[in-house]
Enzyme design. Structure first.
Site, mmCIF file in Angstrom:
data_model
loop_
_atom_site.group_PDB
_atom_site.id
_atom_site.type_symbol
_atom_site.label_atom_id
_atom_site.label_comp_id
_atom_site.label_asym_id
_atom_site.label_seq_id
_atom_site.Cartn_x
_atom_site.Cartn_y
_atom_site.Cartn_z
ATOM 1 N N LYS A 64 0.813 -1.221 0.000
ATOM 2 C CA LYS A 64 0.000 0.000 0.000
ATOM 3 C C LYS A 64 0.846 1.270 0.000
ATOM 4 O O LYS A 64 0.405 2.316 -0.494
ATOM 5 C CB LYS A 64 -0.965 0.002 1.182
ATOM 6 C CG LYS A 64 -2.049 -1.062 1.054
ATOM 7 C CD LYS A 64 -3.077 -0.971 2.162
ATOM 8 C CE LYS A 64 -4.134 -2.060 2.009
ATOM 9 N NZ LYS A 64 -5.239 -1.905 2.967
ATOM 10 N N GLY A 123 -0.159 -1.475 15.381
ATOM 11 C CA GLY A 123 0.485 -1.614 14.081
ATOM 12 C C GLY A 123 0.576 -0.277 13.369
ATOM 13 O O GLY A 123 -0.152 0.671 13.690
#
Length: 244
Positions: A64, A123
């Protein structure tokens, strides 16, 4: 035949191909196909760009952020987030978008209560960046948690009762707990969870991850990533069709 697809690594399990196959069938969409492009390294995306009649593709873990240098332009949201999950190819121009933020916000907002003013974000990959963008948009304070502490982030070892009590929205943006590793869960002190907590897991397979199961056992509200996936996929389709 308009060609669409998904790029990522080790993505044979992908939700997207089945979702779009069903969508094309159920909505009688003809002249379109959706395939999976499993890339071992991001440089292989150049071959995807050469696919005949390719009009766009989705992007998943771990590309991404890595895909951005291969694109010609970013939408304002994708540029601010710093991550792309949708690419439109128009007149040979490759344009990056982020529809994860739309999917996350749409699926999260109905669950929010007045006490959900502080969040823990577990995360810090591309998906987490979209989550943070939405939290900032909604005025929710957040703390990023990663394996090692650094500027602006704390480590899992830093988590304690006080932090868990004061952050009643906890969002797992890591891949920990994804099939087949279904017994794994982010290393947070679950014993301090309460019925006031909302646990959101971006993972959708399994439907109830160990992270969410741990929340259920403490009476917390839970949400998996399936609705987010559906909403971001529909937004991707809207982009591909509106601009083609």
């Amino acid at each position: 035949m308009k060609q669409f697809g998904l790029i990522g690594r080790n993505i044979s399990y992908s939700f997207s191909k089945g979702y779009f196959a069903d969508k094309f069938k159920n909505e009688n969409i003809v002249g379109s196909a959706y395939d999976v492009f499993d890339l071992q390294q991001i440089q292989e995306v150049e071959k995807v760009f050469e696919t005949e009649d390719i009009k766009g593709f989705n992007v998943t873990i771990p590309y991404k952020q890595d895909v951005i240098p291969f694109l010609d332009e970013l939408s304002p949201e994708a540029k601010e987030i710093g991550a792309v999950n949708t690419v439109l190819i128009q007149d040979r121009k490759k344009i990056g978008y982020n529809t994860d933020c739309f999917g996350f916000q749409t699926s999260l907002q109905p669950l929010l209560k007045p006490n959900h003013t502080n969040a823990l974000v577990l995360g810090y990959g591309g998906a987490a960046k979209a989550v943070i963008y939405v939290l900032e948009k909604l005025g929710i304070q957040y703390q990023i948690v990663s394996r090692e502490a650094s500027e602006g982030r704390i480590s899992y070892d830093d988590l304690n009762e006080e932090i868990i009590n004061s952050h009643q929205l906890i969002i797992n943006c890591s891949p920990i707990g994804t099939f087949p590793n279904i017994t794994s869960a982010p290393n947070i002190p679950y014993e301090f969870l309460t019925s006031e907590h909302l646990l959101y897991d971006l993972i959708y397979n399994p439907e109830v991850t160990q992270f969410l199961q741990n929340g259920i056992e403490k009476g917390a509200t839970i949400k998996n990533g399936y609705e987010m996936l559906v909403q971001q996929a529909e937004k991707s389709w809207e982009i591909w069709n509106k601009l083609l």
